[in-house]
Design a protein around this motif. Structure first.
Motif, PDB file in Angstrom:
ATOM      1  N   ALA A  55       0.830  -1.205   0.000  1.00  0.00           N
ATOM      2  CA  ALA A  55       0.000   0.000   0.000  1.00  0.00           C
ATOM      3  C   ALA A  55       0.866   1.257   0.000  1.00  0.00           C
ATOM      4  O   ALA A  55       0.544   2.251  -0.666  1.00  0.00           O
ATOM      5  CB  ALA A  55      -0.944  -0.006   1.198  1.00  0.00           C
ATOM      6  N   GLU A  56       1.984   1.227   0.757  1.00  0.00           N
ATOM      7  CA  GLU A  56       2.878   2.373   0.793  1.00  0.00           C
ATOM      8  C   GLU A  56       3.551   2.593  -0.550  1.00  0.00           C
ATOM      9  O   GLU A  56       3.776   3.734  -0.975  1.00  0.00           O
ATOM     10  CB  GLU A  56       3.916   2.179   1.897  1.00  0.00           C
ATOM     11  N   HIS A  57       3.871   1.506  -1.230  1.00  0.00           N
ATOM     12  CA  HIS A  57       4.496   1.625  -2.544  1.00  0.00           C
ATOM     13  C   HIS A  57       3.499   2.134  -3.569  1.00  0.00           C
ATOM     14  O   HIS A  57       3.864   2.892  -4.473  1.00  0.00           O
ATOM     15  CB  HIS A  57       5.085   0.282  -2.964  1.00  0.00           C
ATOM     16  N   LEU A  58       2.258   1.753  -3.442  1.00  0.00           N
ATOM     17  CA  LEU A  58       1.225   2.311  -4.305  1.00  0.00           C
ATOM     18  C   LEU A  58       1.063   3.804  -4.044  1.00  0.00           C
ATOM     19  O   LEU A  58       0.901   4.605  -4.983  1.00  0.00           O
ATOM     20  CB  LEU A  58      -0.101   1.570  -4.093  1.00  0.00           C
ATOM     21  N   ASP A  59       1.115   4.201  -2.771  1.00  0.00           N
ATOM     22  CA  ASP A  59       1.040   5.629  -2.437  1.00  0.00           C
ATOM     23  C   ASP A  59       2.167   6.387  -3.121  1.00  0.00           C
ATOM     24  O   ASP A  59       1.952   7.458  -3.724  1.00  0.00           O
ATOM     25  CB  ASP A  59       1.129   5.833  -0.921  1.00  0.00           C
ATOM     26  N   TRP A  60       3.384   5.859  -3.017  1.00  0.00           N
ATOM     27  CA  TRP A  60       4.551   6.518  -3.635  1.00  0.00           C
ATOM     28  C   TRP A  60       4.365   6.625  -5.138  1.00  0.00           C
ATOM     29  O   TRP A  60       4.628   7.692  -5.740  1.00  0.00           O
ATOM     30  CB  TRP A  60       5.826   5.733  -3.319  1.00  0.00           C
ATOM     31  N   PHE A  61       3.902   5.561  -5.742  1.00  0.00           N
ATOM     32  CA  PHE A  61       3.699   5.516  -7.192  1.00  0.00           C
ATOM     33  C   PHE A  61       2.752   6.628  -7.636  1.00  0.00           C
ATOM     34  O   PHE A  61       3.045   7.389  -8.573  1.00  0.00           O
ATOM     35  CB  PHE A  61       3.158   4.136  -7.562  1.00  0.00           C
ATOM     36  N   PHE A  62       1.631   6.743  -6.981  1.00  0.00           N
ATOM     37  CA  PHE A  62       0.653   7.748  -7.400  1.00  0.00           C
ATOM     38  C   PHE A  62       1.081   9.174  -7.036  1.00  0.00           C
ATOM     39  O   PHE A  62       0.625  10.139  -7.648  1.00  0.00           O
ATOM     40  CB  PHE A  62      -0.717   7.425  -6.804  1.00  0.00           C
ATOM     41  N   GLU A  63       1.995   9.328  -6.066  1.00  0.00           N
ATOM     42  CA  GLU A  63       2.462  10.650  -5.674  1.00  0.00           C
ATOM     43  C   GLU A  63       3.650  11.130  -6.502  1.00  0.00           C
ATOM     44  O   GLU A  63       3.818  12.332  -6.721  1.00  0.00           O
ATOM     45  CB  GLU A  63       2.853  10.645  -4.194  1.00  0.00           C
ATOM     46  N   HIS A  64       4.492  10.201  -6.980  1.00  0.00           N
ATOM     47  CA  HIS A  64       5.757  10.590  -7.601  1.00  0.00           C
ATOM     48  C   HIS A  64       5.868  10.266  -9.084  1.00  0.00           C
ATOM     49  O   HIS A  64       6.865  10.643  -9.712  1.00  0.00           O
ATOM     50  CB  HIS A  64       6.918   9.914  -6.859  1.00  0.00           C
ATOM     51  N   VAL A  65       4.918   9.585  -9.645  1.00  0.00           N
ATOM     52  CA  VAL A  65       4.965   9.213 -11.061  1.00  0.00           C
ATOM     53  C   VAL A  65       3.796   9.882 -11.772  1.00  0.00           C
ATOM     54  O   VAL A  65       2.684   9.945 -11.226  1.00  0.00           O
ATOM     55  CB  VAL A  65       4.888   7.677 -11.228  1.00  0.00           C
ATOM     56  N   ASP A  66       4.058  10.369 -12.973  1.00  0.00           N
ATOM     57  CA  ASP A  66       2.980  10.935 -13.789  1.00  0.00           C
ATOM     58  C   ASP A  66       2.173   9.772 -14.346  1.00  0.00           C
ATOM     59  O   ASP A  66       2.379   9.320 -15.475  1.00  0.00           O
ATOM     60  CB  ASP A  66       3.564  11.787 -14.911  1.00  0.00           C
ATOM     61  N   THR A  67       1.258   9.280 -13.534  1.00  0.00           N
ATOM     62  CA  THR A  67       0.554   8.035 -13.880  1.00  0.00           C
ATOM     63  C   THR A  67      -0.320   8.163 -15.115  1.00  0.00           C
ATOM     64  O   THR A  67      -0.716   7.150 -15.694  1.00  0.00           O
ATOM     65  CB  THR A  67      -0.293   7.551 -12.692  1.00  0.00           C
ATOM     66  N   ALA A  68      -0.632   9.366 -15.548  1.00  0.00           N
ATOM     67  CA  ALA A  68      -1.428   9.554 -16.759  1.00  0.00           C
ATOM     68  C   ALA A  68      -0.703   9.035 -17.993  1.00  0.00           C
ATOM     69  O   ALA A  68      -1.338   8.792 -19.029  1.00  0.00           O
ATOM     70  CB  ALA A  68      -1.783  11.025 -16.943  1.00  0.00           C
ATOM     71  N   LYS A  69       0.632   8.858 -17.881  1.00  0.00           N
ATOM     72  CA  LYS A  69       1.424   8.386 -19.017  1.00  0.00           C
ATOM     73  C   LYS A  69       1.833   6.923 -18.899  1.00  0.00           C
ATOM     74  O   LYS A  69       2.437   6.368 -19.819  1.00  0.00           O
ATOM     75  CB  LYS A  69       2.674   9.258 -19.168  1.00  0.00           C
ATOM     76  N   VAL A  70       1.535   6.286 -17.783  1.00  0.00           N
ATOM     77  CA  VAL A  70       1.967   4.904 -17.537  1.00  0.00           C
ATOM     78  C   VAL A  70       1.191   3.940 -18.435  1.00  0.00           C
ATOM     79  O   VAL A  70      -0.041   3.991 -18.502  1.00  0.00           O
ATOM     80  CB  VAL A  70       1.770   4.531 -16.062  1.00  0.00           C
ATOM     81  N   THR A  71       1.921   3.027 -19.092  1.00  0.00           N
ATOM     82  CA  THR A  71       1.278   2.045 -19.966  1.00  0.00           C
ATOM     83  C   THR A  71       1.390   0.618 -19.453  1.00  0.00           C
ATOM     84  O   THR A  71       0.624  -0.249 -19.895  1.00  0.00           O
ATOM     85  CB  THR A  71       1.894   2.087 -21.372  1.00  0.00           C
ATOM     86  N   ALA A  72       2.325   0.355 -18.532  1.00  0.00           N
ATOM     87  CA  ALA A  72       2.531  -1.029 -18.085  1.00  0.00           C
ATOM     88  C   ALA A  72       2.878  -1.064 -16.604  1.00  0.00           C
ATOM     89  O   ALA A  72       3.682  -0.255 -16.125  1.00  0.00           O
ATOM     90  CB  ALA A  72       3.642  -1.695 -18.898  1.00  0.00           C
ATOM     91  N   ILE A  73       2.270  -2.002 -15.888  1.00  0.00           N
ATOM     92  CA  ILE A  73       2.511  -2.200 -14.460  1.00  0.00           C
ATOM     93  C   ILE A  73       2.722  -3.684 -14.185  1.00  0.00           C
ATOM     94  O   ILE A  73       2.020  -4.534 -14.735  1.00  0.00           O
ATOM     95  CB  ILE A  73       1.326  -1.685 -13.620  1.00  0.00           C
ATOM     96  N   VAL A  74       3.681  -3.970 -13.310  1.00  0.00           N
ATOM     97  CA  VAL A  74       3.904  -5.317 -12.789  1.00  0.00           C
ATOM     98  C   VAL A  74       3.677  -5.280 -11.290  1.00  0.00           C
ATOM     99  O   VAL A  74       4.324  -4.497 -10.583  1.00  0.00           O
ATOM    100  CB  VAL A  74       5.334  -5.811 -13.089  1.00  0.00           C
ATOM    101  N   ILE A  75       2.754  -6.080 -10.812  1.00  0.00           N
ATOM    102  CA  ILE A  75       2.557  -6.236  -9.373  1.00  0.00           C
ATOM    103  C   ILE A  75       3.310  -7.494  -8.948  1.00  0.00           C
ATOM    104  O   ILE A  75       2.986  -8.607  -9.378  1.00  0.00           O
ATOM    105  CB  ILE A  75       1.065  -6.366  -9.007  1.00  0.00           C
ATOM    106  N   GLY A  76       4.326  -7.308  -8.120  1.00  0.00           N
ATOM    107  CA  GLY A  76       5.077  -8.436  -7.601  1.00  0.00           C
ATOM    108  C   GLY A  76       4.486  -8.927  -6.293  1.00  0.00           C
ATOM    109  O   GLY A  76       3.269  -8.871  -6.089  1.00  0.00           O
ATOM    110  N   GLU A  77       5.349  -9.340  -5.382  1.00  0.00           N
ATOM    111  CA  GLU A  77       4.831  -9.864  -4.125  1.00  0.00           C
ATOM    112  C   GLU A  77       4.292  -8.747  -3.253  1.00  0.00           C
ATOM    113  O   GLU A  77       4.720  -7.597  -3.346  1.00  0.00           O
ATOM    114  CB  GLU A  77       5.910 -10.649  -3.379  1.00  0.00           C
TER     115      GLU A  77
END
Length: 322
Positions: A55-77
């Protein structure tokens, strides 16, 4: 994807995914400037042993990455992925769909056996992902425990893959009842009953008829103890005539199944037939190869049945179970 790909249940996609290099979340500045959002596949994971939380890594992702441009995501463990369901991650991604308008490729559960064996991974209902992302083109899921899928109509999905040691019949039936007009590649690792793989040939019947899969070009019905029965069903399946590649690999295919396949409809139009990890005799391997001279036939990984010395029972094993 191409039929040359042999996806591994141990690949964590740490180097690349969907034709893009992978960037780990959170980005470590020691690796240089943070990459442009759409130039990489963003990989999110949390290790139980170091106290990380997805959940914390998801928070970081949405706060620090321009997610409007993201095309691919890998969810690991995720933490305790062998006991804790993936449902909160599915829910978060579905809720945040408006912030990921360009997402086209998603791998859910890129977890190796050191963190959790494939049949220990606790998945959940992934239907919300397909409902929330109508432009998603590629969805791949590893792990069958707790996995669910309700029938959907999805206009954009081109690749749908399930890597499991036991794919629940409910999921197979969900796929079979879904309308997927753009789907080109369908791959089901059916697995074994001991790990939840309780589907039968009748469950894949609608898939083999192909009425809801008008542009399917690759079909994989793999890793099954009923591989001979599946081969017999495929031999008369309407969808086969429009396939370019077919995989009945990773299971316990024997001469009986191969005989049924050869006795059915012509397969000479195929570009490739993948039967790797099988229990065919040398003679049958030659027959299959010689019967399809223009087809790239893979009969590698010939296995030998084990016979119990005490009761004479014969044992054959799929490639991926636990």
């Amino acid at each position: 994807m191409t039929d040359d790909d042999y996806p591994s249940p141990w690949d964590r996609y740490e180097e690349g995914y969907a034709g893009l290099p992978t960037a780990e979340v959170p980005w470590d500045e020691k690796n240089g400037p943070q990459p442009e959002a759409g130039s990489v596949a963003w990989r999110l994971s949390a290790h139980s042993w170091d106290g990380g939380r997805i959940a914390e890594h998801l928070d970081w992702f949405f706060e620090h990455v321009d997610t409007a441009k993201v095309t691919a995501i890998v969810i690991g463990e995720w933490e305790n992925c062998y006991t804790e369901s993936s449902a909160p991650i599915v829910r978060r991604l579905a809720d945040e769909a408006g912030r990921l308008p360009q997402l086209r490729s998603l791998f859910f559960g890129a977890i190796d056996s050191e963190e959790a064996e494939i049949s220990w991974i606790q998945q959940s209902d992934i239907t919300p992902l397909l409902e929330a992302y109508p432009k998603l083109e590629r969805l791949e899921v590893r792990g069958g425990s707790g996995l669910r899928l309700s029938p959907v109509r999805h206009e954009s999905l081109k690749v749908l893959r399930f890597e499991t040691g036991g794919l629940p019949g409910e999921v197979v039936r969900g796929v079979a009842a879904s309308d997927l007009p753009a789907l080109e590649h369908l791959e089901l690792w059916l697995g074994v009953p001991e790990y939840g793989g309780d589907s039968g040939v009748s469950d894949v019947g609608p898939i083999l008829r192909g009425e809801r899969l008008p542009v399917l070009r690759h079909l994989g019905l793999q890793d099954s103890e009923i591989q001979d029965d599946l081969a017999a069903a495929v031999a008369t399946a309407p969808i086969v005539a429009r396939l370019e590649t077919l995989s009945l690999s990773m299971g316990v295919l024997t001469d009986a199944g191969a005989e049924a396949l050869l006795s059915g409809q012509p397969l000479t139009h195929l570009r490739a037939l993948d039967l790797h990890h099988h229990y065919l005799s040398e003679a049958m391997m030659r027959r299959v190869t010689e019967a399809l001279p223009g087809v790239r036939v893979d009969v590698s990984e010939q296995e030998e049945a084990e016979v119990d010395e005490d009761d004479g029972e014969t044992w054959r094993y799929v490639a991926v179970d636990e």
